[in-house]
Design a protein around this motif. Structure first.
Motif, PDB file in Angstrom:
ATOM      1  N   UNK A 157       0.850  -1.192   0.000  1.00 17.71           N
ATOM      2  CA  UNK A 157       0.000   0.000   0.000  1.00 17.71           C
ATOM      3  C   UNK A 157       0.884   1.241   0.000  1.00 17.71           C
ATOM      4  N   UNK A 158       0.679   2.113  -0.975  1.00 14.67           N
ATOM      5  CA  UNK A 158       1.553   3.285  -1.097  1.00 14.67           C
ATOM      6  C   UNK A 158       1.330   4.286   0.033  1.00 14.67           C
ATOM      7  N   UNK A 159       0.086   4.740   0.208  1.00 17.03           N
ATOM      8  CA  UNK A 159      -0.176   5.783   1.192  1.00 17.03           C
ATOM      9  C   UNK A 159      -0.333   5.237   2.607  1.00 17.03           C
ATOM     10  N   UNK A 160      -1.205   4.245   2.776  1.00 13.51           N
ATOM     11  CA  UNK A 160      -1.460   3.704   4.111  1.00 13.51           C
ATOM     12  C   UNK A 160      -0.328   2.796   4.604  1.00 13.51           C
ATOM     13  N   UNK A 161       0.502   2.341   3.674  1.00 12.05           N
ATOM     14  CA  UNK A 161       1.611   1.467   4.042  1.00 12.05           C
ATOM     15  C   UNK A 161       2.926   2.209   4.088  1.00 12.05           C
ATOM     16  N   UNK A 162       3.594   2.281   2.933  1.00 16.72           N
ATOM     17  CA  UNK A 162       4.938   2.855   2.867  1.00 16.72           C
ATOM     18  C   UNK A 162       4.975   4.302   3.357  1.00 16.72           C
ATOM     19  N   UNK A 163       4.057   5.133   2.842  1.00 19.69           N
ATOM     20  CA  UNK A 163       4.099   6.558   3.182  1.00 19.69           C
ATOM     21  C   UNK A 163       3.826   6.778   4.667  1.00 19.69           C
ATOM     22  N   UNK A 164       2.836   6.076   5.210  1.00 16.07           N
ATOM     23  CA  UNK A 164       2.503   6.266   6.615  1.00 16.07           C
ATOM     24  C   UNK A 164       3.635   5.773   7.524  1.00 16.07           C
ATOM     25  N   UNK A 165       4.225   4.626   7.197  1.00 14.17           N
ATOM     26  CA  UNK A 165       5.344   4.123   7.995  1.00 14.17           C
ATOM     27  C   UNK A 165       6.509   5.109   7.947  1.00 14.17           C
ATOM     28  N   UNK A 203      22.321   5.272  14.880  1.00 19.98           N
ATOM     29  CA  UNK A 203      20.860   5.131  14.876  1.00 19.98           C
ATOM     30  C   UNK A 203      20.231   6.259  14.076  1.00 19.98           C
ATOM     31  N   UNK A 204      20.667   7.492  14.336  1.00 19.49           N
ATOM     32  CA  UNK A 204      20.088   8.640  13.622  1.00 19.49           C
ATOM     33  C   UNK A 204      20.366   8.560  12.131  1.00 19.49           C
ATOM     34  N   UNK A 205      21.583   8.120  11.777  1.00 23.70           N
ATOM     35  CA  UNK A 205      21.923   8.006  10.357  1.00 23.70           C
ATOM     36  C   UNK A 205      21.129   6.880   9.685  1.00 23.70           C
ATOM     37  N   UNK A 206      20.936   5.766  10.377  1.00 16.81           N
ATOM     38  CA  UNK A 206      20.137   4.676   9.819  1.00 16.81           C
ATOM     39  C   UNK A 206      18.696   5.125   9.602  1.00 16.81           C
ATOM     40  N   UNK A 207      18.132   5.829  10.573  1.00 16.52           N
ATOM     41  CA  UNK A 207      16.771   6.337  10.417  1.00 16.52           C
ATOM     42  C   UNK A 207      16.694   7.330   9.260  1.00 16.52           C
ATOM     43  N   UNK A 208      17.701   8.200   9.159  1.00 21.62           N
ATOM     44  CA  UNK A 208      17.721   9.190   8.089  1.00 21.62           C
ATOM     45  C   UNK A 208      17.812   8.527   6.724  1.00 21.62           C
ATOM     46  N   UNK A 209      18.674   7.514   6.619  1.00 17.86           N
ATOM     47  CA  UNK A 209      18.810   6.813   5.342  1.00 17.86           C
ATOM     48  C   UNK A 209      17.511   6.097   4.984  1.00 17.86           C
ATOM     49  N   UNK A 210      16.863   5.497   5.977  1.00 14.53           N
ATOM     50  CA  UNK A 210      15.586   4.826   5.734  1.00 14.53           C
ATOM     51  C   UNK A 210      14.537   5.821   5.243  1.00 14.53           C
ATOM     52  N   UNK A 211      14.488   6.997   5.870  1.00 14.99           N
ATOM     53  CA  UNK A 211      13.537   8.038   5.456  1.00 14.99           C
ATOM     54  C   UNK A 211      13.816   8.461   4.018  1.00 14.99           C
ATOM     55  N   UNK A 212      15.101   8.623   3.684  1.00 15.27           N
ATOM     56  CA  UNK A 212      15.495   9.035   2.336  1.00 15.27           C
ATOM     57  C   UNK A 212      15.129   7.978   1.300  1.00 15.27           C
ATOM     58  N   UNK A 213      15.430   6.723   1.590  1.00 10.88           N
ATOM     59  CA  UNK A 213      15.141   5.645   0.634  1.00 10.88           C
ATOM     60  C   UNK A 213      13.637   5.465   0.441  1.00 10.88           C
ATOM     61  N   UNK A 214      12.895   5.477   1.539  1.00 11.27           N
ATOM     62  CA  UNK A 214      11.444   5.372   1.411  1.00 11.27           C
ATOM     63  C   UNK A 214      10.860   6.602   0.726  1.00 11.27           C
ATOM     64  N   UNK A 215      11.505   7.744   0.907  1.00 13.34           N
ATOM     65  CA  UNK A 215      11.053   8.962   0.234  1.00 13.34           C
ATOM     66  C   UNK A 215      11.171   8.861  -1.277  1.00 13.34           C
ATOM     67  N   UNK A 216      12.292   8.314  -1.749  1.00 13.88           N
ATOM     68  CA  UNK A 216      12.461   8.122  -3.198  1.00 13.88           C
ATOM     69  C   UNK A 216      11.420   7.140  -3.738  1.00 13.88           C
ATOM     70  N   UNK A 239       8.473   6.517  -2.385  1.00 12.25           N
ATOM     71  CA  UNK A 239       7.183   7.205  -2.315  1.00 12.25           C
ATOM     72  C   UNK A 239       7.011   8.160  -3.496  1.00 12.25           C
ATOM     73  N   UNK A 240       8.061   8.926  -3.803  1.00 10.99           N
ATOM     74  CA  UNK A 240       7.982   9.884  -4.914  1.00 10.99           C
ATOM     75  C   UNK A 240       7.717   9.167  -6.240  1.00 10.99           C
ATOM     76  N   UNK A 241       8.404   8.051  -6.450  1.00  9.78           N
ATOM     77  CA  UNK A 241       8.176   7.265  -7.671  1.00  9.78           C
ATOM     78  C   UNK A 241       6.740   6.751  -7.695  1.00  9.78           C
ATOM     79  N   UNK A 242       6.275   6.209  -6.576  1.00  5.66           N
ATOM     80  CA  UNK A 242       4.926   5.663  -6.509  1.00  5.66           C
ATOM     81  C   UNK A 242       3.857   6.714  -6.719  1.00  5.66           C
ATOM     82  N   UNK A 243       4.053   7.885  -6.138  1.00  7.21           N
ATOM     83  CA  UNK A 243       3.047   8.946  -6.294  1.00  7.21           C
ATOM     84  C   UNK A 243       3.012   9.464  -7.718  1.00  7.21           C
TER      85      UNK A 243
END
Length: 365
Positions: free
Chosen positions: A185-193, A253-266, A268-272
């Motif tokens: 799920x793009x919005x309720x799944x990936x984007x919300x997480x 920890x902060x860098x791992x979270x940041x990288x996860x946010x960045x990767x999921x952001x890319x 999400x952008x492709x999916x949207x």
């Protein structure tokens, strides 16, 4: 004996009346908005909000989210009102990004023209809300009301506040570990997480007088320190000189979270682009005459973008890395990032000031 009793009373009194840290915590973000709202020309004001205002609203919204259970009378309205403005500014930020994205992938010019018309409508909506909600052109601007709310709140002192923040961060981390999201799920799944992971980062950066980035080694997670993201702006956190009894957050920890946010952001952008705004623009402008064709065309166009991402594989990979099972609890290699973060937060709930000083000494502070 009398002198000792008096000295004890002085210490107890000074501790009980220690200045609450929370108003100063809001101040940098309120100050940034005050500077922006000095602009009286509505068009220039909106430009300034798009350029630099969203982060301030994010930070205030983050603080309000953290504190809403403890101080609902003050925080619920701040959270709701900051979200309204942040969303409207976000639409304009997205308008700019979508126009650039469309040009970068070679979308038909009528698509770019449509996106520009949408941008104008979104600017009108932002201006309407700024006036109706009395952010501008008012004798009692909403920003002034926010400041009075923060000043009049009966805040707890530093020690109780530190424990409260630790508990809130811990609970948010636990929710990310135990709730379930479907990466299909793009919005309720990936984007919300992603959004909920991002709040952990926003909270940390909004609490500049309490959070300290901890440089101590963290085993297998230290590999992230060699990643390019370790040289980005997110590799540091602003710190207040006033912080005496901080909450330590390991840099890996902060860098791992940041990288996860960045990767999921890319992703999400492709999916949207594939499923929402670009597909809808292709259909609305007549560049594609059916929804199925518009989707296929959007998928092909997004492949040209330098940050094109395979949505589902990326989402699943990041999700698994953050939430790795901890059934083999004693083996650190099996623990996910969120488990490691949870344990670090929990440990600090039992610390006193000496424990914190010892930890700071270990990292050379």
């Amino acid at each position: 004996m009398v002198r000792l009793i008096l000295l004890a009373l002085v210490i107890m009194t000074s501790n009980s009346f220690a200045e609450p840290p929370q108003p100063a915590r809001f101040e940098p973000h309120l100050k940034g908005l005050r500077q922006i709202f000095k602009e009286k020309d509505p068009e220039k004001l909106m430009d300034a909000l798009v350029k630099g205002g969203r982060g301030y609203f994010f930070s205030i919204q983050g603080l309000a989210r953290i504190y809403e259970d403890k101080y609902p009378d003050t925080m619920e309205s701040l959270k709701e009102q900051s979200k309204i403005l942040e969303d409207l500014i976000g639409k304009l930020v997205d308008n700019n990004l979508h126009q650039k994205y469309a040009k970068d992938v070679g979308a038909p010019p009528e698509v770019v023209a449509l996106l520009k018309r949408q941008q104008k409508e979104n600017r009108k909506e932002l201006l309407r809300v700024l006036r109706e909600e009395e952010w501008i052109e008012s004798d009692n601007p909403r920003l002034d009301r926010w400041e009075r709310k923060v000043e009049k709140t009966e805040w707890e002192g530093p020690k109780k506040d530190r424990m409260y923040i630790l508990e809130q961060m811990y609970e948010n981390t636990q929710k990310l570990r135990h709730n379930d999201w479907d990466m299909n799920e793009l919005q309720e799944g990936l984007h919300d997480f992603r959004r909920r992971v991002r709040w952990l980062s926003i909270y940390s950066r909004a609490l500049t007088d309490l959070m300290v980035m901890d440089d101590r080694p963290l085993g297998r997670w230290d590999a992230i320190l060699k990643d390019p993201i370790a040289k980005s702006e997110y590799a540091t956190m602003p710190e207040s000189e006033k912080v005496k009894f901080p909450i330590l957050i390991p840099k890996p920890i902060m860098l791992e979270l940041t990288k996860a946010i960045e990767q999921m952001g890319d992703a999400k952008d492709t999916g949207e682009a594939q499923n929402e705004w670009l597909k809808e623009a292709l259909l609305e402008t007549g560049a594609a005459d059916t929804e199925a064709k518009a989707h296929r065309m959007a998928v092909e166009l997004t492949k040209r973008h330098p940050k094109h991402s395979e949505i589902l594989p990326v989402g699943q990979r990041v999700y698994a890395r953050l939430r790795a099972n901890d059934h083999r609890y004693e083996e650190k290699k099996d623990r996910g990032i969120l488990v490691a973060f949870k344990e670090i937060l929990k440990e600090q709930m039992d610390w006193d000031l000496d424990d914190c000083r010892e930890a700071l000494k270990d990292i050379g502070r």
